[in-house]
Write an enzyme that holds these catalytic residues in place. Sequence first.
Site, PDB file in Angstrom:
ATOM      1  N   THR A  62       0.829  -1.221   0.000  1.00 21.72           N
ATOM      2  CA  THR A  62       0.000   0.000   0.000  1.00 21.72           C
ATOM      3  C   THR A  62       0.861   1.269   0.000  1.00 21.72           C
ATOM      4  O   THR A  62       0.695   2.142  -0.854  1.00 21.72           O
ATOM      5  CB  THR A  62      -0.922  -0.007   1.240  1.00 21.72           C
ATOM      6  OG1 THR A  62      -1.618  -1.251   1.260  1.00 21.72           O
ATOM      7  CG2 THR A  62      -1.908   1.128   1.208  1.00 21.72           C
ATOM      8  N   LYS A 100       6.711 -10.144  -5.507  1.00 25.67           N
ATOM      9  CA  LYS A 100       5.819 -10.342  -6.664  1.00 25.67           C
ATOM     10  C   LYS A 100       6.444  -9.750  -7.934  1.00 25.67           C
ATOM     11  O   LYS A 100       7.324  -8.893  -7.865  1.00 25.67           O
ATOM     12  CB  LYS A 100       4.479  -9.642  -6.393  1.00 25.67           C
ATOM     13  CG  LYS A 100       3.699 -10.275  -5.259  1.00 25.67           C
ATOM     14  CD  LYS A 100       2.271  -9.730  -5.284  1.00 25.67           C
ATOM     15  CE  LYS A 100       1.641  -9.797  -3.919  1.00 25.67           C
ATOM     16  NZ  LYS A 100       1.005  -8.556  -3.514  1.00 25.67           N
ATOM     17  N   VAL A 124       5.107   8.248  12.104  1.00 25.87           N
ATOM     18  CA  VAL A 124       4.135   8.741  13.108  1.00 25.87           C
ATOM     19  C   VAL A 124       3.232   9.777  12.456  1.00 25.87           C
ATOM     20  O   VAL A 124       3.710  10.703  11.792  1.00 25.87           O
ATOM     21  CB  VAL A 124       4.845   9.407  14.319  1.00 25.87           C
ATOM     22  CG1 VAL A 124       3.817   9.838  15.366  1.00 25.87           C
ATOM     23  CG2 VAL A 124       5.880   8.484  14.929  1.00 25.87           C
ATOM     24  N   ASP A 159       0.480  -0.031  18.523  1.00 29.85           N
ATOM     25  CA  ASP A 159       0.850   0.910  17.457  1.00 29.85           C
ATOM     26  C   ASP A 159       1.099   2.309  18.055  1.00 29.85           C
ATOM     27  O   ASP A 159       2.131   2.929  17.798  1.00 29.85           O
ATOM     28  CB  ASP A 159      -0.288   0.936  16.421  1.00 29.85           C
ATOM     29  CG  ASP A 159      -0.109   1.975  15.353  1.00 29.85           C
ATOM     30  OD1 ASP A 159       0.579   1.689  14.364  1.00 29.85           O
ATOM     31  OD2 ASP A 159      -0.658   3.094  15.494  1.00 29.85           O
ATOM     32  N   LYS A 200       4.583   4.776  18.456  1.00 31.68           N
ATOM     33  CA  LYS A 200       4.581   6.162  17.969  1.00 31.68           C
ATOM     34  C   LYS A 200       4.962   7.150  19.075  1.00 31.68           C
ATOM     35  O   LYS A 200       5.752   8.060  18.844  1.00 31.68           O
ATOM     36  CB  LYS A 200       3.206   6.497  17.382  1.00 31.68           C
ATOM     37  CG  LYS A 200       2.941   5.765  16.060  1.00 31.68           C
ATOM     38  CD  LYS A 200       1.502   5.923  15.626  1.00 31.68           C
ATOM     39  CE  LYS A 200       1.237   5.290  14.269  1.00 31.68           C
ATOM     40  NZ  LYS A 200      -0.205   5.206  13.969  1.00 31.68           N
TER      41      LYS A 200
HETATM   42  N1  HSE Z   1      -3.008   1.315  11.935  1.00 31.33           N
HETATM   43  C1  HSE Z   1      -2.534   2.663  12.017  1.00 31.33           C
HETATM   44  C2  HSE Z   1      -3.675   3.584  12.439  1.00 31.33           C
HETATM   45  C3  HSE Z   1      -1.968   3.061  10.690  1.00 31.33           C
HETATM   46  O1  HSE Z   1      -4.829   3.148  12.450  1.00 31.33           O
HETATM   47  O2  HSE Z   1      -3.436   4.726  12.798  1.00 31.33           O
HETATM   48  C4  HSE Z   1      -1.010   4.210  10.731  1.00 31.33           C
HETATM   49  O3  HSE Z   1       0.130   3.961  11.467  1.00 31.33           O
END
Ligand code: HSE
Length: 404
Positions: A11, A44, A127, A196, A200
């Site tokens: 992505t 790929k 971040v 996550d 950050k």
């Molecule tokens: N999974 C993360 C979010 C993507 O929802 O913020 C960006 O780091």
Amino acid sequence: MINVAIMGFGTIGSGVYEVIKHNNEAIKAEIWDDIRVKKILDLKDFKGQEVESLIVHDFNEILNDKEIDIVVETMGGVSLAYEFVKAVLKSGKHAVTSNKALVAARGTELIQVAKENNVNFMFEASVGGGIPVIRTLAKAYAGEKIREITGILNGTTNYILTKMDEDGETFEQALTQAQKLGYAERNPEADVEGFDACRKIAILASLATGKEVDFEEIYTEGISKIEKIDFAYAKLFHGSLKLFGSMKVEKSRLYAYVCPMMITDRHLLYMVRGVYNGIMIEGNMLGKSMLYGSGAGKLPTASAVVADIIASARHKNKNVPMGWGSEKAKVEDIKESTHQYFVRFSGNDTALIEKCKKDFGEVKVLQLEGEDEFAILTGTMKEDDFKQIVEKIPETIKFIRAIL
Ligand code: HSE
């Protein structure tokens, strides 16, 4: 000509290709040079697609290509990404990544390797997606002593909490919707359990303190235990719940945590709704400022990667300091921090309400019609003291930290 290689054409990697193609003229004007993607590393083949001729499967084809100046890492994961990025920097090429797991785990070392090799390791996209928070801390606020950074750093959880608040959905309903829209992964643990956001805030705290802040030392609690009824209580005082990642420096001590926070509509981050991110920064000279925007998604994140490519191209022969040194920071235990608390108790026993008033000091009592429970909002207390009291009350259902 500035030659770029992209490692990982998922992505974000394909987004980087798209931004370079779409905004080519604008980028050229910024660096006074031509720019192109010369090679793409992926498993790929992308047969029949525009990028097919650029695809390579061997990392060494990028590493040994003397024409490649800047290598973008958008593969994800830590081990292989670390190995590749380190080799890239050692070979005298700049490296740009969107990979927060890599930066949180190995940032200190990679910044040092970049310095030793007179190149740059840049990670704006790690971040806040398209929000320029890394650049803001490293450059715009380089002369500040940062006192606090508090942010809504995860779009997926903010979307879920917004749906629970505004549409009265349960956590499960909102999560399913987030998955349908492609915000949440099929395994949503990294987002909903706060991992996550933890990485950050560790990155932001490292930039803010100039020291290595270990994400494993940061208290982390997600949103999976938040219920509809918590929002019903919050509405009694025009409040809501958000997942905050926060770092504070008080009397030379560093506090950092990720947890759900009950806030009022007077809080600066209250209006950050849906998948958006918001980051409040307080500096000793600056006072408060706030950044807001798209914290995730293909093109906003790719846009931040491209900004780093441009910055690397502008400093082709120069390492630019990031203000993140090798000394390790000590993060205080959450027990040492102070908060206000929202606490729910089962039953409506007047004697227990009176006991709460006595034990917790000045409290505000919240009651919902028809519910066989009540809640209190406490004043500011040291977490250790608060827990000693709350753990002795068997009727306690749960507590959530609060800023009122
Ligand atoms: N999974 C993360 C979010 C993507 O929802 O913020 C960006 O780091």
